[in-house]
Structures are given as structure tokens and as C-alpha cells.
Design an enzyme around this catalytic site. Structure first.
Site, PDB file in Angstrom:
ATOM      1  N   LYS A 163      20.833  68.087 -36.695  1.00 52.47           N
ATOM      2  CA  LYS A 163      21.846  69.007 -36.137  1.00 52.47           C
ATOM      3  C   LYS A 163      23.208  68.797 -36.796  1.00 52.47           C
ATOM      4  CE  LYS A 163      23.973  67.824 -32.139  1.00 52.47           C
ATOM      5  NZ  LYS A 163      25.457  67.797 -32.106  1.00 52.47           N
ATOM      6  N   ASN A 164      23.651  67.541 -36.874  1.00 47.96           N
ATOM      7  CA  ASN A 164      25.022  67.289 -37.339  1.00 47.96           C
ATOM      8  C   ASN A 164      25.177  67.423 -38.854  1.00 47.96           C
ATOM      9  OD1 ASN A 164      25.850  67.011 -34.762  1.00 47.96           O
ATOM     10  ND2 ASN A 164      25.984  64.775 -34.783  1.00 47.96           N
ATOM     11  N   ARG A 195      39.116  63.576 -28.143  1.00 44.86           N
ATOM     12  CA  ARG A 195      38.663  64.181 -29.388  1.00 44.86           C
ATOM     13  C   ARG A 195      39.644  65.186 -29.996  1.00 44.86           C
ATOM     14  NH1 ARG A 195      32.425  65.631 -29.120  1.00 44.86           N
ATOM     15  NH2 ARG A 195      32.584  65.252 -31.344  1.00 44.86           N
ATOM     16  N   ASP A 243      26.280  57.610 -31.570  1.00 42.82           N
ATOM     17  CA  ASP A 243      25.317  58.572 -31.026  1.00 42.82           C
ATOM     18  C   ASP A 243      24.007  57.915 -30.587  1.00 42.82           C
ATOM     19  OD1 ASP A 243      27.133  60.561 -31.385  1.00 42.82           O
ATOM     20  OD2 ASP A 243      26.210  61.394 -33.186  1.00 42.82           O
TER      21      ASP A 243
END
Ligand code: EPZ
Length: 424
Positions: free
Chosen positions: A22-23, A126, A311
Site C-alpha cells: 500500500k505505502n 502528523r 507500522d
């Protein structure tokens, strides 16, 4: 809202195919904004975040064509013949922070971009200040107006020597993409070295960019007037693979993680091996064997790559909750990434938080409970805890999992998990 029901206590055995990352896929998709040629991306995972990014790109005028589907990973063709709209609207950006990745490419190609400022989220504040400062150093004028970042530059962005004071993954990706179309040379120091950044750099090279130092903390980019189309295959998802490696360990099972690239996962595999799992690197993937083995607690500290990934922090915490002995898990990347702890405690885990560290003392057995989490990886840690727990666990807010784990229930059920989605 859907939920996932798990009846725990079964060792998982079998093979889990690992999807595209995904990233990596998200920044790769935004790289299509840099050229009027066609970018073809293979091994794209089937995830809600990918659909959100596709919708955002379409709003900028990118034509998308999807081929294939199902198990083999999808192939997506993206063509931004023209950028028809330089504004990334709040209603799309608020769904996914990675939307900020359109800023660098659109500004570099069009000389202007207006992108809704992502807000804080469940794991921390963030901010994106480092992205914005770097673009300013490249000659952009940046203003914040009405919740939007308004960026402009006269002519092209200018090459500059940039030093990130803190490693930022999407910050590095945004600036790397912008620099490929800038006038002159850009040096990015303290660049993120995550494999997803390297995957993006390799795709940009295939599109005609000139980049040196790929995979190192210093990226040197010589800007081009234009890039061209290319084909690229998204790298396997090391976090999905890592999550299923923990599934093998926490259920004391044995799983082959097909297509997983062990070279990108060494911080995790070292921890799992130290905890007592047997890890074998094979041509077809990574084998994790914890059958009839004792799993012990191991201290872990999150760091930028090649350190231990943030993660994976929530998932190993679930593992250590069932391990022999204690483990200290320290989070250094995000200030609020222990939201899974109260939920794990509801399942019987013994965890105490002291500032950025959690002391996890293993218990003999977790017990199933209804739980919910506030982000993707925290949700996965609850699924893992549920697989090991006695009795029934219902994980609510499944939409978090759907953002980042393709066919989660099917992949786990195929290896013997008693797991099902309860549709609302
Ligand atoms: C990426 O987020 C990943 N997302 C995250 O994946 C991952 O947790 C994170 O990198 C760290 O590895 C994507 O790749 C789409 P950062 P990113 O900028 O780029 C601070 C998942 O579960 N910072 O590397 O947003 C920031 O607050 C997720 O898939 C600033 O202060 O993370 C954090 O403390 C969630 N100012 C640290 O740096 C900035 O301008 C690292 O963040 C940028 C970042």
C-alpha cells in the site's frame, strides 16, 4: 458497520500470498502526475486507500484504466495527459493523509497547487511542515488559506540543498518527485530509506528521472524538463508480510509468506528469531515456524528504516502479550501510537505505559472480547490477539483493516483461522 469475528486458539498453517505494498502504491500512483505519458503499475493491492487515491487523481484529470483483478494483483494504467484541476479537495484529502503526495508533482508540473491540509490523526499530530519548508527552499511561495496549502512558483521549481531535520517518508517522496522536474540539482540529505521510497525512486528512474544515491540517506536529483511513461511493478508489502509473520508466531503455527522480500524485513525477522520463532528465507518467500516453540519477550524500539518499523509495533506488542517474560516496546516515531494498549488490556494483556515505552508482561492466555481500534495497524494487533485468545473476539471498525489488508479474512481462513466478517 462491518466487524470481524474470530474464534481463537488455532495454530495457523499454510501459505499466505503477500500483496503489493500500500505505502509504495500510493506515491507511485501520484508519480503519474509528473508526465503526460502512461504509467503502468502492476501488482497493485486491492484496498480502500488505493480507490481513494484513484478518485483523487481522477479529480485532477488523470485517466485510469484497470486490468485484471482478484488474486494476482491488478494492473493500473494512469495517464495525466493534462492536469485539469490543481486543487485537492478536503472531502478526498480528509479520508487519507497520503493525499498530500499530489502536492509536489502538481506544483512541479503546473507551477501551482492547492491541497487541503491533512488534519491530525489517531497516531499523532502528523504535521506536513517539512514538506512545505523544502518546497519553499525550492522557490515555492506557500500560504495556508481556509485550511488549504496554496503553493505557487514562477516558472520551474529550483534545485536546492535540502536537509530534513527528521526522517520523513512521504516528505522525502513528495520532494523527490518535485525535484525530478525542477531546474538544476536537488540534494536531499537525511532522506528516508524505507523500501517504499526506493521503489518510487526506481519507478522515477524508469520514467527518465536522473537520481543518484537511491536507498541511501542522500538523494541527488538532476531535474528534467519532462518525464515519460513507464511500467513498474509494486514491491511486496513488508508490513502485511510482517503482520502475518506475527500471526504464525502468536498462534504457534507455521506460515509461508509467499512473495515476501526478507531483505526488507530484517529488523522484524531478527526480533522474531530472538523471540524463538524459526525464520527461513526461501526463493518463494519467507517461512515462519513457531510450532511447539516457546515465544519469549524481546525489547523493541521503533526507528526509521532499516530500524524496526513503527507500522509493526502494535502487532509485536500483541505477540509479547502472550510471550514468556517481559518486553519493553518503545515508540519513537509517533507520539500517540499506543491506542491498541487499552483494548489489548481488555483481552487480559498485562501492559503498562511509561511515556514512550510500554512494558509488556506475557500472560498464559488472552481471552476474547469485543474490541475496536482507531487505526490500521492497531486494528491488526487486535486481530492477531484474537487469533491467539481463548473464546470469541469481535473486532469492530473493520474499515481501518480494509484500508491496508487485502482479503484479510480469506487469507487467514485459508490457513485454518476461524474468522468471518459480520456484515451490518
Ligand atoms: C509514512 O507516513 C507511512 N504512510 C506510515 O504508514 C508510517 O507509519 C510512517 O511513514 C513512518 O514509517 C505512508 O507511507 C502513506 P513520516 P508519513 O512523515 O510519511 C513527523 C500505515 O499504517 N513529521 O515519516 O506521514 C511526523 O509527525 C502508516 O500504513 C513532521 O513533524 O510519516 C512523525 O512523527 C501510518 N513534519 C515523523 O515525522 C513533517 O512535515 C515521521 O513521519 C513530516 C513528518
Amino acid at each position: 458497520m462491518d466487524s470481524i469475528r474470530i474464534r481463537g486458539g488455532r495454530p495457523l498453517k499454510g501459505t499466505i500470498p503477500i500483496s503489493g505494498a500500500k505505502n509504495a502504491a500510493l506515491p507511485l500512483m501520484t508519480a503519474s502526475l509528473l508526465t503526460d505519458g502512461t504509467l503502468t503499475l502492476a501488482n497493485l493491492p486491492h484496498l480502500v486507500d488505493i480507490t481513494t487515491m484513484a478518485n483523487l487523481l481522477m479529480s485532477h484529470g488523470v485517466a485510469l484504466h484497470m486490468n485484471g483483478g482478484g488474486k494476482g494483483g491488478r494492473v493500473l494504467e494512469l495517464r495525466a495527459r493534462e492536469i485539469t484541476n490543481t486543487t485537492a479537495h478536503y472531502d478526498l484529502v480528509r479520508k487519507m493523509r497520503a493525499s498530500i503526495l499530489v502536492l509536489g508533482p502538481i506544483l512541479a508540473r503546473e507551477g501551482q497547487a492547492r491541497v487541503s491540509l491533512p488534519g491530525g490523526c489517531a497516531i499523532g499530530a502528523r504535521p506536513v511542515d517539512l514538506h512545505l519548508k523544502a518546497l519553499e527552499q525550492m522557490g515555492a511561495t506557500i500560504a495556508i488559506d481556509g485550511g488549504y496549502v496554496e503553493a505557487r512558483v514562477d516558472g520551474r521549481l529550483k534545485g536546492a540543498h535540502l536537509v530534513f531535520p527528521q526522517v520523513t517518508v512521504t516528505g522525502t517522496e513528495n520532494i523527490l518527485m518535485a525535484a525530478t522536474l525542477a531546474d538544476g540539482e536537488t540534494i536531499i540529505d537525511n532522506a528516508a530509506r524505507e523500501p517504499e521510497v526506493t521503489d518510487l525512486a526506481n519507478c522515477l528512474l524508469a520514467m527518465g528521472a536522473e537520481i543518484e544515491g537511491v536507498g541511501t540517506p542522500r538523494l541527488v536529483v538532476r531535474g528534467k524538463e519532462s518525464l515519460h511513461g513507464a511500467s513498474h511493478s509494486v514491491l511486496p508489502d513488508r508490513i502485511e508480510a510482517g503482520s502475518y509473520a506475527v500471526a504464525a508466531a502468536i498462534t504457534r503455527g507455521r506460515l509461508l509468506l509467499q512473495h515476501a522480500d526478507a531483505s526488507q524485513m530484517s529488523a522484524l525477522t531478527k526480533v522474531l528469531a530472538a523471540a524463538g520463532a524459526e525464520i527461513t528465507v526461501r526463493d518463494d518467500g519467507l517461512l515462519v515456524d513457531a510450532e511447539n516453540r516457546e515465544i519469549r519477550g524481546v525489547d523493541v524500539m521503533t526507528e526509521p528504516h532499516p530500524g524496526f518499523p513503527t507500522d509493526m509495533q502494535a502487532q509485536v506488542m500483541a505477540l509479547f502479550a502472550t510471550a514468556r517474560g517481559a518486553a519493553m516496546v518503545t515508540e519513537t516515531i509517533f507520539e500517540n501510537r499506543f491506542m491498541h494498549v487499552p483494548e489489548l488490556k481488555r483481552m487480559g494483556a498485562d501492559i503498562n505505559i511509561h511515556n514512550g515505552s510500554a512494558i509488556v508482561r506475557g500472560v498464559a492466555r488472552l481471552s476474547g472480547a469485543p474490541v475496536m481500534a482507531t487505526d490500521l495497524r492497531a486494528s491488526m494487533s487486535l486481530v492477531l490477539a484474537g487469533l491467539a485468545a481463548e473464546g470469541e473476539t469481535v473486532v469492530n471498525r473493520v474499515y481501518h483493516l480494509d484500508r491496508g489488508y487485502e482479503r484479510l479474512e480469506q487469507k487467514l481462513a485459508a490457513c485454518g483461522a476461524a474468522i468471518e466478517r459480520l456484515r451490518d
